[in-house]
Design an enzyme around this catalytic site. Structure first.
Site, PDB file in Angstrom:
ATOM      1  N   ILE A  46       0.106   7.395   2.157  1.00  0.00           N
ATOM      2  CA  ILE A  46      -1.303   7.286   1.801  1.00  0.00           C
ATOM      3  C   ILE A  46      -1.429   7.795   0.364  1.00  0.00           C
ATOM      4  CG2 ILE A  46      -3.662   7.915   2.353  1.00  0.00           C
ATOM      5  CD1 ILE A  46      -2.324   6.294   4.539  1.00  0.00           C
ATOM      6  N   LYS A  47      -2.115   7.034  -0.468  1.00  0.00           N
ATOM      7  CA  LYS A  47      -2.232   7.363  -1.886  1.00  0.00           C
ATOM      8  C   LYS A  47      -3.490   8.188  -2.141  1.00  0.00           C
ATOM      9  CE  LYS A  47      -1.045   4.086  -4.866  1.00  0.00           C
ATOM     10  NZ  LYS A  47      -1.001   2.769  -5.552  1.00  0.00           N
TER      11      LYS A  47
END
Length: 364
Positions: free
Chosen positions: A138-139
């Site tokens: 997840i960024k």
């Protein structure tokens, strides 16, 4: 041997900075994995905005999610995860073979949360649970509020790709947040094996100073910032703090080069890929840059710990009037603003498609 394979064998991993349903349906991603040494993939709101608005490849999914009562962000994430789940399955053998070192795909949280710590964390945990993929990053943007979300997400055991980093100082702050999360896990008796990468954006530096510096400095700022950050990365990897965590089972947060396409049409299209060839790093590149590098790229000298030109080059930029710290902050804000615009455009596009499809396919 293709340059992509040569670079892979030199210790740098090549990831694709793109995903489209057409690419998956046509088998292009499989081709890149098999023939061009691609071992991972990144995405962002702009990539999905462009993919969804071109043609009708996503219409059936949008209609199906709309029929289940999903709208806006919720609908988008469902559709995006369809693509990323397919890509993750293609990379899973690499992920398993490298014991989680490689073979990742990435999904970004809403850029509207870039400066809100706790809402970012809530969405990170929700998306991680919703996806249920072993090889999904997840960024989280590496903004100041994002640093707290990064630490908390790592402590919660969520693999994170820290994005929108533009300097060695911003990289160090993100790395510190990652290490704090791992240290807290150890104190709590939890495994510190939570992977992460830190994404440094390169070419936007040169775009920002275009026409403002002497010709002799043209297209040299992004590479100099990259070299300085790589040196900082290597020094941190060898620090007592990191060595202690590694001895306890932690992974080193790897440095990733992002924004590696040439923005200057007069510059070589493989400029940043060739200049930032470095062991134990990742280069995520747009499809066009990947194909160009495979076709005519060259792997020359690798970045090492012994030789550095970046200090002299950066000093020349300072003498030319470039305030590096201020520009790094500006680029991070502009990057967040750009992704926010793409996010609004993306959701507007999905809403328009959704309404049109609803009219064409009324529920009986």
């Amino acid at each position: 041997m293709l340059a992509t394979q040569t670079l892979h064998e030199a210790g740098q991993r090549l990831w694709l900075d793109n995903i489209t349903r057409q690419m998956l349906d046509e088998g292009r991603l499989e081709h890149y994995i098999r023939d061009l040494s691609v071992t991972g993939l990144t995405s962002n709101p702009t990539i999905f905005d462009q993919a969804i608005r071109r043609g009708d490849a996503y219409d059936a999914s949008i209609l199906a999610e709309r029929s289940r009562g999903r709208l806006g962000e919720e609908l988008f994430f469902r559709v995006a995860l369809e693509d990323l789940s397919r890509a993750a399955a293609l990379f899973l053998p690499i992920h398993q073979r490298t014991r989680g070192l490689d073979g990742w795909v990435s999904l970004e949280v809403s850029p509207l949360l870039a400066f809100q710590s706790m809402p970012t964390l809530d969405q990170v945990i929700s998306l991680h649970e919703q996806a249920g993929l072993p090889n999904l990053f997840i960024k989280i943007p590496g903004t100041r509020p994002g640093l707290r979300a990064i630490e908390e997400a790592i402590f919660a055991g969520v693999p994170i790709n820290v994005t929108l980093l533009f300097s060695s100082e911003q990289y160090l702050a993100a790395a510190d947040a990652y290490l704090k999360g791992l240290e807290r896990r150890l104190e709590a008796g939890l495994s510190p094996e939570v992977p992460s990468v830190a994404s440094l954006f390169v070419s936007r530096w040169d775009k920002a100073v275009e026409g403002q510096v002497p010709e002799s400095l043209r297209n040299r700022l992004g590479i100099a910032v990259g070299e300085r950050t790589y040196r900082t990365y290597r020094e941190l990897c060898e620090s007592a703090r990191v060595c202690r965590l590694v001895s306890e089972g932690a992974r080193i947060q790897r440095l990733l080069w992002a924004s590696t396409s040439s923005k200057d049409p007069t510059a070589p299209d493989t400029l940043y890929v060739e200049a930032l060839a470095a062991p134990d790093t990742i280069n995520t590149m747009p499809e066009k840059t990947l194909l160009a590098f495979a076709d005519h790229g060259r792997v020359g000298s690798l970045l090492t710990n012994e030789e550095w030109e970046s200090d002299e080059v950066l000093e020349e930029f300072k003498l030319a009037g470039v305030e590096l710290d201020g520009l790094a902050e500006q680029l991070q804000r502009e990057g967040a603003d750009s992704f926010s615009k793409s996010w609004h455009d993306l959701l507007a596009c999905i809403d328009a498609k959704s309404e049109a499809l609803k009219e064409d396919h009324p529920v009986p």
